[in-house]
Scaffold this motif. Structure first.
Motif, short mmCIF file in Angstrom:
data_model
loop_
_atom_site.label_atom_id
_atom_site.label_comp_id
_atom_site.label_asym_id
_atom_site.label_seq_id
_atom_site.Cartn_x
_atom_site.Cartn_y
_atom_site.Cartn_z
N ALA A 76 -73.91 21.06 91.61
CA ALA A 76 -73.69 19.88 90.77
C ALA A 76 -72.35 19.97 90.05
N ILE A 77 -72.00 21.14 89.54
CA ILE A 77 -70.71 21.31 88.84
C ILE A 77 -69.56 21.04 89.80
N LEU A 78 -69.65 21.58 91.02
CA LEU A 78 -68.57 21.41 91.99
C LEU A 78 -68.42 19.95 92.42
N ILE A 79 -69.53 19.33 92.84
CA ILE A 79 -69.45 17.95 93.33
C ILE A 79 -69.17 16.98 92.19
N GLY A 80 -69.74 17.28 91.01
CA GLY A 80 -69.53 16.39 89.87
C GLY A 80 -68.06 16.35 89.45
N ALA A 81 -67.41 17.52 89.43
CA ALA A 81 -66.00 17.58 89.06
C ALA A 81 -65.13 16.84 90.09
N LEU A 116 -62.91 13.24 89.47
CA LEU A 116 -61.47 13.13 89.70
C LEU A 116 -61.14 12.02 90.71
N LEU A 117 -61.96 11.89 91.73
CA LEU A 117 -61.68 10.92 92.79
C LEU A 117 -62.13 9.51 92.42
N PHE A 118 -63.21 9.40 91.67
CA PHE A 118 -63.76 8.07 91.34
C PHE A 118 -63.80 7.91 89.81
N THR A 119 -65.00 8.11 89.21
CA THR A 119 -65.12 7.98 87.75
C THR A 119 -65.99 9.11 87.21
N PRO A 120 -65.80 9.48 85.95
CA PRO A 120 -66.65 10.51 85.36
C PRO A 120 -68.13 10.12 85.37
N MET A 121 -68.41 8.82 85.18
CA MET A 121 -69.80 8.37 85.19
C MET A 121 -70.45 8.64 86.55
N LEU A 122 -69.74 8.30 87.62
CA LEU A 122 -70.28 8.53 88.96
C LEU A 122 -70.40 10.03 89.24
N GLY A 123 -69.46 10.82 88.70
CA GLY A 123 -69.55 12.26 88.85
C GLY A 123 -70.80 12.81 88.19
N GLY A 124 -71.14 12.31 87.01
CA GLY A 124 -72.35 12.75 86.33
C GLY A 124 -73.61 12.35 87.07
N ALA A 168 -76.35 15.01 88.62
CA ALA A 168 -77.77 14.99 88.27
C ALA A 168 -78.65 14.83 89.50
N ALA A 169 -78.22 13.93 90.41
CA ALA A 169 -79.00 13.71 91.63
C ALA A 169 -79.05 14.97 92.48
N MET A 170 -77.95 15.72 92.48
CA MET A 170 -77.90 16.94 93.28
C MET A 170 -78.88 17.98 92.74
N ILE A 171 -78.93 18.12 91.42
CA ILE A 171 -79.87 19.07 90.82
C ILE A 171 -81.30 18.67 91.15
N ILE A 172 -81.61 17.39 90.98
CA ILE A 172 -82.97 16.91 91.26
C ILE A 172 -83.34 17.15 92.72
N ASN A 173 -82.43 16.82 93.63
CA ASN A 173 -82.77 16.91 95.05
C ASN A 173 -82.91 18.36 95.51
N ILE A 174 -82.07 19.24 95.02
CA ILE A 174 -82.17 20.64 95.43
C ILE A 174 -83.45 21.27 94.88
N ILE A 175 -83.84 20.91 93.67
CA ILE A 175 -85.11 21.41 93.13
C ILE A 175 -86.28 20.90 93.96
N ILE A 222 -73.74 13.18 101.37
CA ILE A 222 -73.54 14.51 100.78
C ILE A 222 -74.81 14.97 100.09
N VAL A 223 -75.41 14.06 99.32
CA VAL A 223 -76.64 14.40 98.59
C VAL A 223 -77.75 14.78 99.57
N ALA A 224 -77.93 13.97 100.61
CA ALA A 224 -78.99 14.23 101.58
C ALA A 224 -78.74 15.52 102.36
N SER A 225 -77.48 15.75 102.75
CA SER A 225 -77.15 16.92 103.55
C SER A 225 -77.38 18.22 102.79
#
Length: 481
Positions: free
Chosen positions: A402-407, A411-419, A423-430, A353-356
């Motif tokens: 990041a807000i969409l995928i993080g939320a 819900l599906l895994f853990t809040p830590m993994l969502g965060g 963060a990775a999504m913001i970094i990669n898109i920038i 997802i991050v790479a795509s």
């Protein structure tokens, strides 16, 4: 009621008209479908006539076609059939048909026809169209065709071929109207009426000095509405856009677009008028360049269904090989975090997802940048501003995704993994946004076509940095390690 079939109508005299129908309507009904494409029955009838060697029937079937439809017919036939058709309808192979033909098909046909047949076609064309007809042929075939031409045509074509491909000198028309500056409007009107060897199409008259340097232009509308006694120097437009003979065709197109030109004088190194470029030539250039850039961005080479298999393979496979090499970089980064992935399988699920998303963001920015470079909108003067603009756009997109995928991940895994993935999504898109600007700009500065090489490297950067950011953050916060 007329019980004749469509095939009967194909062989009917197109001048016949029944029930008040125009001949063109009958031709369209018999040969073209509702989408203005040639009907299979019609193409089959032409093929049967070709196989039977009935040149008369072939001519009767083809003669009523519009030049654009005739070009379509030629492209629909097999390679060996095209040469037979061209030989049967030589006098119909005018400049309009040649201009509509696919480049690869045109080259194939010219190679298959005897030199005298190609020369007969070339003699019907304007110099620029004749050059386009033979410029891509082998040197031996080209010389054989030139030898069949009369001296005047041969000299004109050889002069055009002396200029590099895709320059104004190669593409310009050598048929134009130029008159001395001492004329009056009346003198010019008389000259245009009495001269028997004028250019077939022109939109303005070029006024030249004694050295044949253009000093002004007169639009035909001005000439027709100005009293006869007025001197050309009093009515002509002195400010004009001159096209250097060595100027690249893309730059010519940009000049026409920027200054809203209908035609423009082409001048040699000494400033002498040697030809003209007209808007119909430029429309073709714009279309050709746009299609070429679109195909190059995808790594598909010419991207033409008529391209020979060997050339298509060669053009596409080299970029796949390059892509294979860049993919190894991303795989190496994944391997560095192999232990972390084994401990937390969710990382493997979410990595694509991050790479795509990063890859898509990079492709968007790259497409905008390549277009801006092609249109001269992105230069050294504003590169910094454009880079800052794309950074801000990328940041806003990154935060939104990041807000969409993080939320969802929370819900599906853990809040830590969502965060972490947010963060990775913001970094990669920038990073994708910056790479989408910097990679094409760097290639352009190195005189490498950014449309050709940017895609592979932008993809490598977004994939590699996406995996590194996501997996690195996961290890850093202690999710796995």
């Amino acid at each position: 009621m007329d019980d004749r079939s469509d095939l009967d109508l194909l062989h009917a005299d197109p001048r016949e008209a029944e029930d008040g129908a125009r001949p063109d309507d009958r031709i369209d009904d018999a040969r073209l479908d509702g989408e203005n494409t040639l009907k299979p029955d019609y193409v089959r009838a032409v093929r049967e006539a070709l196989e039977a060697g009935d040149d008369g029937a072939v001519y009767d079937l083809v003669e009523p076609l519009h030049p654009a439809d005739l070009a379509d017919l030629i492209e629909l036939l097999e390679r060996n059939e095209r040469a037979v058709l061209a030989a049967a309808i030589t006098d119909l192979m005018g400049s309009e048909v040649i201009a509509e033909l696919n480049d690869f098909v045109r080259e194939e046909m010219m190679e298959a026809l005897p030199a005298d047949a190609v020369a007969a076609i070339a003699e019907q064309l304007d110099t620029d169209d004749a050059v386009q007809l033979i410029e891509d042929l082998d040197e031996e075939d080209r010389q054989a065709i030139l030898a069949e031409l009369d001296d005047e045509d041969r000299v004109a074509i050889e002069s055009a071929l002396a200029y590099p491909e895709e320059t104004a000198g190669r593409l310009m028309s050598r048929e134009f109207v130029a008159v001395p500056e001492h004329m009056t409007v009346g003198d010019l009107i008389d000259y245009l009426r009495n001269e028997t060897d004028l250019a077939s199409d022109f939109f303005e008259v070029f006024v030249v000095d004694h050295k044949h340097h253009p000093v002004g232009t007169c639009a035909l509308s001005w000439i027709l509405t100005t009293p006869r006694g007025i001197a050309l120097t009093d009515v002509m437009q002195r400010d004009q856009t001159l096209v250097p003979v060595m100027l690249d065709q893309e730059e010519v197109a940009l000049m026409f677009q920027k200054y809203a030109l209908i035609s423009a004088a082409v001048v040699d190194e000494s400033g002498r008028l040697v030809g003209q470029m007209t808007v119909d030539d430029v429309v073709h250039i714009i279309s050709e360049e746009a299609q070429e850039d679109a195909m190059l961005l995808s790594g598909a080479g010419e991207g033409d269904i008529n391209e020979p298999i060997r050339e298509a393979y060669s053009a596409r496979v080299r970029w796949l090989v390059a892509n294979l090499g860049t993919a190894v970089v991303a795989s190496t980064i994944i391997a560095m975090f192999g232990a972390a992935i084994e401990q937390l399988v969710a990382l493997a699920v979410l990595m694509p997802i991050v790479a795509s998303i990063g890859g898509n963001a990079g492709t968007q920015t790259m497409a905008v940048t390549v277009r801006a470079i092609a249109m001269n909108q992105l230069t050294e003067a504003n590169t910094g501003r454009i880079l800052w603009r794309e950074f801000r756009v990328a940041f806003l997109m990154g935060v939104t995704i990041a807000i969409l995928i993080g939320a969802a991940v929370s819900l599906l895994f853990t809040p830590m993994l969502g965060g972490v993935i947010a963060a990775a999504m913001i970094i990669n898109i920038i990073i994708a946004g910056l790479a989408g600007v910097l990679v094409p700009v760097i290639f352009e500065r190195l005189d490498i076509d950014p449309a050709v090489a940017s895609s592979v490297f932008v993809t490598m950067i977004t994939d590699s940095m996406g995996f590194f950011a996501f997996l690195g953050l996961a290890v850093a916060v202690g999710l796995a390690g």
